[in-house]
Design a protein around this motif. Structure first.
Motif, mmCIF file in Angstrom:
data_model
loop_
_atom_site.group_PDB
_atom_site.id
_atom_site.type_symbol
_atom_site.label_atom_id
_atom_site.label_comp_id
_atom_site.label_asym_id
_atom_site.label_seq_id
_atom_site.Cartn_x
_atom_site.Cartn_y
_atom_site.Cartn_z
ATOM 1 N N PRO A 128 0.808 -1.220 0.000
ATOM 2 C CA PRO A 128 0.000 0.000 0.000
ATOM 3 C C PRO A 128 0.842 1.271 0.000
ATOM 4 O O PRO A 128 1.844 1.354 0.692
ATOM 5 C CB PRO A 128 -0.812 -0.092 1.287
ATOM 6 C CG PRO A 128 -0.431 -1.357 1.955
ATOM 7 C CD PRO A 128 0.631 -2.031 1.161
ATOM 8 N N GLY A 151 -2.410 6.953 1.211
ATOM 9 C CA GLY A 151 -3.707 7.266 0.618
ATOM 10 C C GLY A 151 -3.806 8.722 0.184
ATOM 11 O O GLY A 151 -3.199 9.604 0.757
ATOM 12 N N GLN A 193 -7.987 9.337 -5.054
ATOM 13 C CA GLN A 193 -7.639 8.128 -5.794
ATOM 14 C C GLN A 193 -8.715 7.062 -5.608
ATOM 15 O O GLN A 193 -9.464 7.076 -4.644
ATOM 16 C CB GLN A 193 -6.285 7.591 -5.373
ATOM 17 C CG GLN A 193 -6.254 6.974 -3.991
ATOM 18 C CD GLN A 193 -4.856 6.568 -3.577
ATOM 19 O OE1 GLN A 193 -3.897 6.888 -4.248
ATOM 20 N NE2 GLN A 193 -4.741 5.869 -2.480
ATOM 21 N N SER A 252 -10.140 3.332 -4.855
ATOM 22 C CA SER A 252 -9.865 2.137 -4.065
ATOM 23 C C SER A 252 -10.741 1.031 -4.619
ATOM 24 O O SER A 252 -11.915 1.257 -4.921
ATOM 25 C CB SER A 252 -10.217 2.355 -2.593
ATOM 26 O OG SER A 252 -9.400 3.331 -2.027
ATOM 27 N N GLN A 287 -5.329 0.073 -3.800
ATOM 28 C CA GLN A 287 -5.468 1.479 -4.161
ATOM 29 C C GLN A 287 -4.999 1.671 -5.599
ATOM 30 O O GLN A 287 -4.130 0.946 -6.076
ATOM 31 C CB GLN A 287 -4.605 2.359 -3.235
ATOM 32 C CG GLN A 287 -4.951 2.245 -1.781
ATOM 33 C CD GLN A 287 -6.148 3.084 -1.418
ATOM 34 O OE1 GLN A 287 -6.511 4.006 -2.132
ATOM 35 N NE2 GLN A 287 -6.778 2.769 -0.305
ATOM 36 N N GLU A 288 -5.522 2.678 -6.262
ATOM 37 C CA GLU A 288 -5.203 2.928 -7.677
ATOM 38 C C GLU A 288 -3.707 2.891 -8.003
ATOM 39 O O GLU A 288 -3.310 2.191 -8.918
ATOM 40 C CB GLU A 288 -5.806 4.259 -8.131
ATOM 41 C CG GLU A 288 -5.562 4.563 -9.588
ATOM 42 C CD GLU A 288 -6.192 3.559 -10.537
ATOM 43 O OE1 GLU A 288 -5.543 3.196 -11.524
ATOM 44 O OE2 GLU A 288 -7.326 3.128 -10.292
#
Length: 109
Positions: A51, A54, A58, A60, A77-78
């Motif tokens: 990861p 964040g 973006q 998820s 996540q993207e």
């Protein structure tokens, strides 16, 4: 095989989701979905995702694949989407958008 996807986030915070069962698809679409899942190599993807911090804008993704009694879920996540997973996510998002009702942000096939 049943595949579900929930995508959240983005600038508008829009939720896109879909559940696709290969039994409800044409034979060609069912084969395409199975091929995409196999190519995504979820076991390797799950262990290889690291990861990143964040960001509020973006996407998820939460992907669940159920085949028989086995279920596998991954969240990513993207910026952390590996190339082998991208085609499956894109196919599912396109399908969700195509079947989405204008008054709803979620779909179910």
């Amino acid at each position: 095989m049943q595949v579900s996807l929930e995508r959240t986030g983005g600038f508008s915070g829009m939720r896109v989701s879909t559940v696709v069962d290969t039994d409800s698809l044409s034979p060609e679409e069912g084969m395409k979905l199975r091929d995409l899942v196999r190519s995504a190599n979820l076991a390797a993807t799950e262990s290889g995702v690291r990861p990143s911090p964040g960001r509020p804008d973006q996407y998820s993704y939460r992907l669940t694949v159920t085949e028989g009694v086995q279920t596998q879920t991954i969240s990513v996540q993207e910026p952390d989407v590996p190339p082998e997973l991208r085609s499956l996510l894109d196919w599912l998002v396109a399908r969700a958008r195509k079947t989405q009702r204008p008054d709803s942000s979620a779909t179910r096939d």
